[in-house]
Design an enzyme around this catalytic site. Structure first.
Site, PDB file in Angstrom:
ATOM      1  N   HIS A 298      -2.614  -3.110  -6.096  1.00  0.00           N
ATOM      2  CA  HIS A 298      -3.027  -2.628  -4.783  1.00  0.00           C
ATOM      3  C   HIS A 298      -4.544  -2.711  -4.606  1.00  0.00           C
ATOM      4  O   HIS A 298      -5.296  -1.961  -5.201  1.00  0.00           O
ATOM      5  CB  HIS A 298      -2.531  -1.176  -4.610  1.00  0.00           C
ATOM      6  CG  HIS A 298      -2.925  -0.571  -3.309  1.00  0.00           C
ATOM      7  ND1 HIS A 298      -3.256   0.758  -3.172  1.00  0.00           N
ATOM      8  CD2 HIS A 298      -3.053  -1.119  -2.074  1.00  0.00           C
ATOM      9  CE1 HIS A 298      -3.577   0.992  -1.904  1.00  0.00           C
ATOM     10  NE2 HIS A 298      -3.457  -0.130  -1.224  1.00  0.00           N
TER      11      HIS A 298
ATOM     12  N   ASN B  90      -3.855   6.349  -1.902  1.00  0.00           N
ATOM     13  CA  ASN B  90      -3.395   6.587  -0.529  1.00  0.00           C
ATOM     14  C   ASN B  90      -2.706   7.932  -0.385  1.00  0.00           C
ATOM     15  O   ASN B  90      -2.697   8.531   0.680  1.00  0.00           O
ATOM     16  CB  ASN B  90      -2.460   5.462  -0.073  1.00  0.00           C
ATOM     17  CG  ASN B  90      -3.245   4.245   0.370  1.00  0.00           C
ATOM     18  OD1 ASN B  90      -4.467   4.302   0.474  1.00  0.00           O
ATOM     19  ND2 ASN B  90      -2.575   3.144   0.616  1.00  0.00           N
TER      20      ASN B  90
ATOM     21  N   SER C  58       0.823  -1.211   0.000  1.00  0.00           N
ATOM     22  CA  SER C  58       0.000   0.000   0.000  1.00  0.00           C
ATOM     23  C   SER C  58       0.857   1.260   0.000  1.00  0.00           C
ATOM     24  O   SER C  58       0.350   2.349  -0.179  1.00  0.00           O
ATOM     25  CB  SER C  58      -0.945   0.000   1.199  1.00  0.00           C
ATOM     26  OG  SER C  58      -0.209  -0.201   2.375  1.00  0.00           O
TER      27      SER C  58
ATOM     28  N   GLU D 140      -5.523  -0.620  -7.887  1.00  0.00           N
ATOM     29  CA  GLU D 140      -4.507   0.165  -8.591  1.00  0.00           C
ATOM     30  C   GLU D 140      -3.474  -0.796  -9.169  1.00  0.00           C
ATOM     31  O   GLU D 140      -2.908  -1.620  -8.450  1.00  0.00           O
ATOM     32  CB  GLU D 140      -3.800   1.129  -7.623  1.00  0.00           C
ATOM     33  CG  GLU D 140      -4.664   2.288  -7.187  1.00  0.00           C
ATOM     34  CD  GLU D 140      -3.935   3.219  -6.208  1.00  0.00           C
ATOM     35  OE1 GLU D 140      -3.810   4.408  -6.501  1.00  0.00           O
ATOM     36  OE2 GLU D 140      -3.501   2.748  -5.133  1.00  0.00           O
TER      37      GLU D 140
END
Length: 706
Positions: free
Chosen positions: A448, A498, A427, A460
């Site tokens: 991800h 993120n 992540s 992702e």
């Protein structure tokens, strides 16, 4: 011009009316079909030999997938859209008014305008195929069923069931549709047409009485009871939408008017509301998401390169993420998955997790126990690198530790074949750093997922400088098979989702430390349109996880990512959030209402207040996210504003009615956003400094979307 409707007269007096739109894989209703249908109905009326009509689709696996949404973009005004709705009303009324029986034979998707077409028929029979689904999903596009659906559906299945269908957009399986009274019969596909013909020959039938509970009969059977239903529905809708979505309230109003003042008034209300909704900003934003995701399905993520087939998958790590990834691989993609963990406990957890998800389907009768067991048999486990030589892709879901991930890369390269893709579910660690340990870095990619894997739609796909186009295309296709919406992002700390989330969360933390109460902050952002507030989200993700990611982002991207130091006090007090039952909120209490754990204020040395203006609080968090999203586009982390919008909506629940960060900036105006950021920068420091691309756009007056 090729016609979309054809009539085949049978010797027994039944005519089969087939809809088959030329050159399309699915049937969709279009405004230009109006004259063709009217002509066809006139022909039917004039023919004395026709005793009944059976309406079927010429497409293999779908009935009618709805109205063609692209025609709505041509509506310049609400009046244009109203006309579309009224034209639909006329056509469906003409069909319903035929004095011979009309039976719809439904196989495959029967959605939106397709279901409204079936509702205008006198009877409906559907196939028992898992491909057959019925629903009115217009609300998901910020619209309402504009072809008489708000009037015919409640009259057929009852007010409560109809509102439930229209307000959620959920799709019904054949058995559910039969139980509800939406269809008259469910039969195998092989005898669908024959059954429909027999129903038409039997003549018009009185609708069978629906089985309803006593409470429902009392509520739906009296004006007072109906008012209770409508008022309750409106109350629940407002609580859920926070007033951000106009369609649900308008759906309730259409049904209310139709059921109290009659169908003519109801249809008029439907056309009026439909017109207003089509030109609303909310519907425009929701339709843009629909078009973007449809467009993305056609892209390989790597230009002309075609994906290789994935026949076997290996998952490293049997934790929550690993178990979830293995589960969507076997149940959604129907690809065998082998899970490897260092101990049997991890493996049995992964199997139990997958079984529990499948068993829900058995309990709800969507699946047979045998089908569940067949899917479970696709998942195997191992504590060693055995049975993986032929794995096409290995998804790694182990701890966020670079040395451990390097070890995984080496193990996989040693044990698998030279084409095996190594996909890391990290992540925060840059993929290029993970690929440093690889002999074949072109096979290394980031994949991800978001937690919980089975629910979150986004993934992702992260390419580093050496990732091959073939690896990207194969990984994107694999993610799609798992039922995900993949966006391809370039390598960099935090990737895209993120990274934009981190600044939003940090700002919420700063506001908390300035004395805003936990529930006040959460409420402000839920009102803005997020599914949950930032403090709830931090508890869900894990306060410890946030603390681990922050330093990585700060090191790689600079001091604007520095998390407030006061958060160390939370970890010192062993507050990790929901996972250990200790965070911003109380866990394990019997109360239905979520209560704040007031001791968190003592730990942080704060006196909470609810004095802050909610719009102002939300704005301070959101502009940080917007600024960083533009920076990601500027740096080439995301390929387009479209990908950035989809990533934020599907990855972190950015309010869909705003269309994503980039569409929202277009609505605000880049100049207005730059002005707001500059004002905040003066008061709160340079973390609010607008990025270069935004400043340029503010000066030039340009937009992200046409």
């Amino acid at each position: 011009m090729e016609k979309s409707f054809s009539l085949n007269r049978l010797e027994n007096g039944i005519a089969v009316l087939t809809m088959d739109v030329p050159g399309e894989t699915m049937n969709t209703l279009r405004a230009e079909f109006g004259p063709e249908i009217c002509e066809m109905l006139a022909e039917i009326k004039a023919d004395q030999h026709i005793r009944g009509i059976v309406l079927v689709s010429g497409k293999k696996d779908s009935f009618v997938a709805g109205a063609d949404i692209s025609m709505l973009a041509a509506c310049q005004t609400a009046e244009d859209a109203r006309e579309l709705s009224k034209q639909g009303h006329e056509v469906f009324f003409a069909l319903e008014s035929l004095n011979i029986p009309v039976v719809a034979a439904i196989h495959g998707a029967c959605l939106g305008g397709g279901l409204e077409l079936a509702l205008a028929c006198h009877q409906r029979v559907c196939s028992d195929s898992p491909k057959t689904m019925m629903g009115v999903p217009e609300v998901q596009l910020g619209l309402l069923p504009g072809g008489g659906g708000t009037q015919r559906l409640p009259r057929l299945v009852g007010i409560t069931a109809a509102l439930d269908m229209m307000l959620t957009g959920k799709q019904l399986r054949p058995k559910q549709a039969l139980k509800m009274g939406l269809v008259n019969d469910v039969v195998p596909e092989s005898i669908l047409l024959q059954t429909a013909i027999e129903m038409a020959l039997a003549g018009k039938k009185v609708q069978p009485k629906r089985k309803t509970s006593l409470v429902n009969r009392l509520l739906e059977g009296t004006p007072v009871g109906r008012n209770i239903i409508f008022d309750q529905a409106l109350k629940q809708v407002n609580k859920k939408t926070q007033g951000n979505y106009p369609a649900p309230a308008k759906i309730i109003d259409c049904v209310r008017q139709g059921m109290t003042k009659g169908m003519v008034v109801g249809l008029d209300a439907e056309a009026n509301h439909f017109g207003d909704l089509v030109i609303s900003a909310e519907s425009e934003a929701l339709r843009s998401i629909f078009f973007a995701t449809t467009e993305m399905k056609k892209e390989s993520g790597a230009g002309e390169v075609q994906p290789k087939p994935v026949k076997k998958v290996m998952v490293l790590g049997g934790g929550l993420m690993g178990g979830g990834i293995a589960s969507v691989t076997t149940t959604k993609a129907k690809i065998p998955a082998r899970v490897k963990d260092i101990n049997e406990t991890g493996l049995s957890n992964a199997l139990a997790y997958a079984y529990k998800l499948l068993d829900k389907g058995v309990k709800r009768r969507h699946m047979t126990p045998a089908a569940r067991d067949n899917l479970m048999s696709l998942m195997t486990t191992t504590t060693e690198y055995k049975g993986i030589k032929d794995a096409d892709i290995v998804v790694e879901a182990v701890f966020e530790d670079l040395a451990l991930k390097h070890q995984m890369v080496k193990d996989v390269e040693r044990e698998c074949n030279e084409d095996t893709i190594f996909a890391s579910n990290t992540s925060s660690l840059p993929i290029s750093q993970i690929a440093e340990a690889a002999e074949r870095p072109e096979n290394v990619i980031g994949l991800h997922y978001f937690s919980p894997v089975e629910k979150m739609p986004l993934v992702e796909v992260i390419a580093h400088k050496k990732t091959s186009a073939q690896t990207i295309a194969t990984t994107v296709a694999f993610a799609r098979k798992q039922g995900k919406t993949p966006i391809v992002v370039q390598d960099g700390a935090g990737f895209y989702v993120n990274r934009i989330l981190a600044l939003y969360m940090n700002e919420a933390a700063n506001l908390l430390l300035e004395g805003q109460s936990v529930e006040h902050l959460d409420k402000a952002l839920v009102q803005f349109g997020f599914p949950v507030g930032p403090m709830t989200l931090l508890d869900e993700v894990g306060i410890d996880v946030g603390a681990k990611i922050s330093p990585i982002l700060e090191t790689e991207l600079g001091e604007r990512f520095k998390a407030p130091t006061a958060f160390d006090k939370l970890l010192a007090d062993d507050r990790k959030g929901r996972k250990n039952g200790k965070g911003f909120y109380q866990y394990g209490s019997k109360s239905k209402k979520k209560l704040v754990d007031e001791t968190v204020y003592t730990v942080l040395g704060l006196t909470p207040s609810s004095a802050g203006d909610m719009k102002e609080l939300a704005q301070r968090c959101v502009v940080q996210m917007l600024n960083e999203a533009v920076r990601c586009l500027e740096e080439g982390i995301i390929a387009s504003a479209r990908d950035g919008d989809i990533g934020a909506i599907f990855g972190i629940g950015f309010p869909p009615f705003l269309g994503g960060p980039f569409r929202y900036i277009d609505t605000l105006g880049a100049d207005k956003l730059v002005e707001t950021l500059d004002q905040y920068a003066k008061v709160h420091g340079k973390r609010f400094k607008p990025c270069d691309r935004l400043v340029e756009m503010a000066t030039a007056g340009t937009r992200f979307h046409d």
